[in-house]
Design a protein around this motif. Structure first.
Motif, short mmCIF file in Angstrom:
data_model
loop_
_atom_site.label_atom_id
_atom_site.label_comp_id
_atom_site.label_asym_id
_atom_site.label_seq_id
_atom_site.Cartn_x
_atom_site.Cartn_y
_atom_site.Cartn_z
N PHE A 229 0.87 -1.17 0.00
CA PHE A 229 0.00 0.00 0.00
C PHE A 229 0.91 1.23 0.00
CE2 PHE A 229 -4.42 1.45 1.08
CZ PHE A 229 -4.16 2.80 1.10
N GLY A 230 1.00 1.91 -1.16
CA GLY A 230 1.93 3.03 -1.27
C GLY A 230 1.29 4.34 -1.64
N SER A 231 -0.04 4.39 -1.71
CA SER A 231 -0.72 5.62 -2.10
C SER A 231 -0.98 6.49 -0.87
CB SER A 231 -2.05 5.29 -2.79
OG SER A 231 -3.03 4.93 -1.83
N PRO A 442 -4.17 11.04 13.35
CA PRO A 442 -4.73 11.26 12.01
C PRO A 442 -3.93 12.28 11.19
CG PRO A 442 -6.49 11.14 13.60
CD PRO A 442 -5.23 11.21 14.39
N GLU A 443 -3.56 13.38 11.82
CA GLU A 443 -2.78 14.39 11.09
C GLU A 443 -1.37 13.88 10.80
OE1 GLU A 443 -3.99 17.11 9.71
OE2 GLU A 443 -5.92 16.45 10.50
N ALA A 444 -0.79 13.18 11.76
CA ALA A 444 0.53 12.60 11.54
C ALA A 444 0.50 11.62 10.37
CB ALA A 444 1.01 11.89 12.80
N GLN A 445 -0.54 10.81 10.32
CA GLN A 445 -0.67 9.80 9.26
C GLN A 445 -0.68 10.45 7.89
OE1 GLN A 445 -3.43 6.31 9.66
NE2 GLN A 445 -4.57 7.35 8.04
N LYS A 446 -1.45 11.53 7.73
CA LYS A 446 -1.53 12.21 6.44
C LYS A 446 -0.20 12.85 6.05
CE LYS A 446 -5.29 14.46 7.70
NZ LYS A 446 -6.45 15.39 7.69
N ILE A 447 0.43 13.52 7.00
CA ILE A 447 1.69 14.22 6.72
C ILE A 447 2.78 13.23 6.33
CG2 ILE A 447 3.56 15.53 7.82
CD1 ILE A 447 1.34 17.02 9.40
N ILE A 448 2.88 12.12 7.06
CA ILE A 448 3.94 11.14 6.79
C ILE A 448 3.73 10.47 5.43
CG2 ILE A 448 4.93 8.95 7.55
CD1 ILE A 448 4.20 9.89 10.46
N ALA A 449 2.50 10.04 5.16
CA ALA A 449 2.24 9.38 3.88
C ALA A 449 2.50 10.32 2.71
CB ALA A 449 0.80 8.88 3.84
N THR A 450 2.15 11.58 2.88
CA THR A 450 2.34 12.56 1.80
C THR A 450 3.81 12.75 1.47
OG1 THR A 450 0.29 13.72 2.38
CG2 THR A 450 1.93 14.94 1.11
N LYS A 454 5.74 11.45 -1.94
CA LYS A 454 6.47 12.42 -2.77
C LYS A 454 7.88 11.93 -3.08
CE LYS A 454 8.37 17.12 -2.80
NZ LYS A 454 8.46 18.42 -2.07
N LEU A 455 8.55 11.40 -2.07
CA LEU A 455 9.95 11.02 -2.23
C LEU A 455 10.14 9.77 -3.08
CD1 LEU A 455 11.12 11.73 1.43
CD2 LEU A 455 11.96 12.88 -0.64
N GLU A 458 6.47 10.93 -6.60
CA GLU A 458 6.31 12.22 -7.28
C GLU A 458 7.63 12.88 -7.63
OE1 GLU A 458 2.05 13.94 -5.75
OE2 GLU A 458 3.79 14.37 -4.52
N ASP A 459 8.58 12.85 -6.71
CA ASP A 459 9.86 13.54 -6.92
C ASP A 459 11.01 12.69 -6.38
OD1 ASP A 459 11.87 15.32 -7.41
OD2 ASP A 459 11.10 16.92 -6.12
N PRO A 460 11.34 11.59 -7.07
CA PRO A 460 12.35 10.66 -6.56
C PRO A 460 13.78 11.19 -6.57
CG PRO A 460 11.61 10.01 -8.75
CD PRO A 460 10.72 11.12 -8.31
N THR A 461 13.97 12.45 -7.01
CA THR A 461 15.31 13.06 -6.94
C THR A 461 15.43 14.05 -5.78
OG1 THR A 461 14.72 14.85 -8.46
CG2 THR A 461 15.59 12.81 -9.44
N ALA A 462 14.32 14.31 -5.09
CA ALA A 462 14.34 15.26 -3.98
C ALA A 462 15.22 14.74 -2.85
CB ALA A 462 12.93 15.51 -3.47
#
Length: 483
Positions: A229-231, A442-450, A454-455, A458-462
């Motif tokens: 599950f990576g989304s 809940p907020e931690a979950q969203k921030i961490i997954a986001t 991304k890394l 979405e942006d694997p060079t960041a």
């Protein structure tokens, strides 16, 4: 909603529901709706008024009241809650007979999605509370703790003869931010890895290096080494369903032990690098980012060799087709159990770098005694009754789910199937609650997954450390203690 689908939904929304009760005035929000940010309230204070004595029942007993989401009077075999309903129907008379003349157990069924809300409202409004309530000890205990809704059980639980037999991870799941124990863990639901034995004939890889070697060999056979599950779907459920297991197995995690988020660590950076490499080299299918549980599909067809998920993930991965072509297609949750019994699917812990132990997320189900309970002695008698070896396995298999928190119960006959034996061996002593001391899961979950999405997508060079630090700072500015 079917029983299995509800259980999956409960797992996804437990954090959101728990924090939502701090501000909600109605039911819990839908699973895909973000709850309003919740402000942590002070740690539990001592009750300002002594609870009233329990009401005497007929026959001289005192009434002992529980809140379960199950209703023993509901005999509908198509009910979502039929397993729990039947369990209570069987055991209430057993308890009452054994404690005749002392306690009479009365259950007051509660809607599963409103139990926490109802209890907080009753405690804070001076209403009637039960003597005992079944809870999930992850985010729910954090919320009840913040709202002063539970009795401190530390001294009592440590004095019980079964305390030393409890899994340490389960105890940590019931421990508040002040180090005190507020719930009694009875059953655990750890994260683990299901894998096709034909794809990993020598067992699941133990190290990242071994994994990469075998993943490349599988790729040459048009097989993905892993699906996960990576989304960012379901408000960042990847945080708990895969990312924590990976980061914790590299020695990392999400918090500093004091309520602050801690993401930017060398261990976490290494773990994200590992996941990023899996994705970049095509060792995982693109569907891991699709959401809606579509990552399960490659495991069903053996196009993916392994699937890290929760212990009861097997209920949803069906029907199955093994690498040999053998079909497990009854379209029931037994498909995976049959495959495990046959040896086609096996269970393992996740991998870990040399010198480190693999880890995993841990959910716990157990009991609390609410603030203001009229009959705490009855509640404690009931807890001891459940923790007795005569009764413990039945509770775990019935309303608890998962594997026993008591190590002794794990040797009971009902847990000697290939599924339970492998699951217990793979995770014993390794797992811990993903949220640690974070006060707004809940907020931690969203921030961490986001940020991890991304890394790796979405942006694997960041720069990994930089992005993890930004996410860490974002959470701590709003939700860390004293923010």
């Amino acid at each position: 909603m079917s029983k299995t689908i509800k259980q999956r939904t409960v797992a996804l929304v437990s954090g959101a529901l728990a924090l939502a009760v701090l501000t909600a005035c109605g039911g819990a929000p839908p699973a895909t709706q973000a709850p309003a940010p919740a402000e942590a309230t002070p740690a539990p204070a001592e009750a300002t008024t002594a609870p009233q004595p329990a009401e005497p029942a007929a026959g001289g007993e005192t009434t002992f009241v529980t809140w379960y989401q199950y209703d023993e009077t509901n005999t509908d075999e198509k009910s979502d809650e039929r397993v729990g309903n039947a369990y209570l129907r069987k055991t209430i008379p057993m308890f009452n007979e054994e404690f005749k003349g002392k306690y009479k157990w009365v259950n007051q069924p509660q809607a599963w999605d409103k139990m926490v809300l109802n209890l907080v409202a009753a405690v804070q409004g001076g209403g009637e509370v039960p003597d005992l309530m079944q809870v999930g000890a992850d985010s729910v205990v954090t919320t009840l703790y913040q709202n002063g809704a539970m009795e401190d059980l530390t001294d009592w639980i440590k004095a019980q003869p079964w305390f030393s037999d409890l899994d340490a991870g389960a105890i940590s799941a019931c421990t508040g931010l002040d180090g005190k124990i507020y719930c009694v863990p009875v059953a655990e639901t750890p994260q683990l890895v299901f894998y096709w034995s034909d794809h990993f004939p020598n067992g699941y890889p133990k190290t990242p290096e071994e994994f990469m070697t075998q993943a490349e060999a599988l790729k040459q056979k048009n097989v993905y080494a892993i699906t996960f599950f990576g989304s960012t779907d379901f408000d960042g459920a990847a945080t708990t369903r895969f990312f924590f297991t990976a980061l914790a197995s590299f020695g990392g995690g999400y918090d500093d032990g004091k309520g602050n988020m801690l993401l930017n660590t060398p261990e976490n950076v290494k773990a994200v690098e590992f996941i990023r490499e899996i994705v970049a080299k095509g060792y995982a299918p693109e569907i891991v980012f699709a959401g809606k549980f579509q990552e399960e599909e490659p495991m069903k067809t053996a196009e993916a060799a392994s699937f890290p998920t929760g212990i009861f993930g097997y209920r949803y991965v069906n029907p199955l087709r093994a690498p040999s072509g053998k079909e497990y297609n009854t379209k029931t949750e037994k498909d995976m159990l049959d495959a495990i019994e046959a040896g086609d699917v096996k269970i393992s812990s996740f991998l870990a770098p040399e010198g480190k132990k693999p880890s995993c997320g841990l959910g716990v189900t157990g009991f609390i005694i609410p603030k203001g309970a009229k009959n705490p002695d009855g509640a404690k008698a009931y807890i001891n009754w459940i923790m007795d070896q005569r009764n413990n396995a039945d509770w775990v298999i019935g309303p608890g789910g998962g594997v026993p928190s008591l190590n002794t119960t794990r040797s009971a006959p009902v847990f000697q199937t290939a599924f339970y034996k492998q699951a217990i061996e793979a995770t014993a002593g390794l797992c811990r609650p993903w949220q640690g001391t974070l006060t707004n899961p809940p907020e931690a979950q969203k921030i961490i997954a986001t940020v991890i999405y991304k890394l790796i997508k979405e942006d694997p060079t960041a720069d990994i450390a930089t992005e993890l630090q930004k996410a860490q700072d974002e959470y701590n500015r709003q939700y860390a203690p004293g923010s």
